[in-house]
Design an enzyme around this catalytic site. Structure first.
Site, short mmCIF file in Angstrom:
data_model
loop_
_atom_site.label_atom_id
_atom_site.label_comp_id
_atom_site.label_asym_id
_atom_site.label_seq_id
_atom_site.Cartn_x
_atom_site.Cartn_y
_atom_site.Cartn_z
N LYS A 83 0.86 -1.19 0.00
CA LYS A 83 0.00 0.00 0.00
C LYS A 83 0.90 1.24 0.00
CE LYS A 83 -4.37 0.88 2.41
NZ LYS A 83 -5.04 0.77 3.71
O1 G3P Z 1 -9.62 1.81 4.45
C1 G3P Z 1 -9.28 3.06 4.95
C2 G3P Z 1 -9.71 3.16 6.35
O2 G3P Z 1 -8.84 2.46 7.19
C3 G3P Z 1 -9.97 4.50 6.82
O3 G3P Z 1 -11.18 4.42 7.42
O4 G3P Z 1 -12.96 5.09 8.94
O5 G3P Z 1 -10.55 5.70 9.43
O6 G3P Z 1 -11.79 6.81 7.61
P1 G3P Z 1 -11.63 5.59 8.42
#
Ligand code: G3P
Length: 217
Positions: A83
């Site tokens: 990634k």
């Molecule tokens: O896949 C990306 C994720 O880990 C971010 O999610 O909910 O932290 O915006 P969030």
């Protein structure tokens, strides 16, 4: 649509993998921190739990540093997907790695033009962050729709990985648009199974079955 779980919690991954419906895993430095485990060790554990891609994120910001870290990460298992952030160096690294046959997930995508660049860099996956887009007053699903349109216009192979998914309606909308993958927390995957009418239906059928006095087998 493929379902990835967005976690580095191996117990959660094991539970979901047992359903046979889990296609992969995404992690990021925040999720590794939350797991409390060593990055390389936990990535190895996760790779053994699922057959599909397991995204492991580099933390270097320069191309040479990203390549060095990617080399360490891709030695962990064949299903590691590197990634990289959507930056100039991230996309240079993406092009180099995918050119050698390594899977790459380009993360932190917040515009359709960025997604266009990721596809041109040969990304295996691009991760537009739907929830964080919404949080900031933008329309996360409009972003997914634009990327789908652009990728279809040019028949790009890069898979749209709808990320930062917060609830089942995000999954539904992303599926209607044709996102290739949704990555979500385990609680969102589990929520997809549930419907109050399913629960009530089972309850009613079992009550009537008990009245028959019969058993199967
Ligand atoms: O896949 C990306 C994720 O880990 C971010 O999610 O909910 O932290 O915006 P969030």
């Amino acid at each position: 649509m493929k379902f990835f779980v967005d976690t580095a919690d191996t117990a959660e991954i094991e539970e979901l993998a047992a359903t046979g419906l889990l296609d992969g895993v995404t992690t990021n430095p925040t999720l590794i921190h939350k797991s409390g485990k060593d990055f390389l060790a936990v990535t190895q554990e996760i790779c053994a739990l699922v057959d599909g891609p397991v995204s492991a994120e580099v933390v270097a910001l320069d191309h040479a540093g990203m390549l060095r870290e990617a080399e360490v990460l891709r030695r962990i298992a064949d299903n590691v997907c590197i990634k990289v952030p959507l930056t100039v160096d991230g996309l240079k690294t993406c092009k180099a790695l995918t050119g050698e046959g390594t899977m790459v997930n380009v993360t932190l995508c917040f515009s359709a033009n960025q997604a266009l660049l990721a596809a041109k860099a040969g990304a295996t996956f691009v991760s537009p962050f739907v929830g964080r887009h919404d949080d900031n007053g933008f329309d996360g699903m409009a972003l997914i729709r634009d990327i789908r349109l652009i990728y279809d216009n040019y028949a790009f192979d890069t898979q749209i990985l709808a990320a930062s998914i917060r609830h089942p309606v995000h999954v539904l909308e992303a599926a209607k648009i044709g996102a290739d993958v949704a990555t979500m927390p385990a609680k969102v995957v589990k929520a997809l199974f549930h419907h109050v009418l399913t629960d009530q239906g089972i309850e009613g059928f079992l009550a009537d079955w008990a009245r028959t006095g019969q058993a199967i087998g």
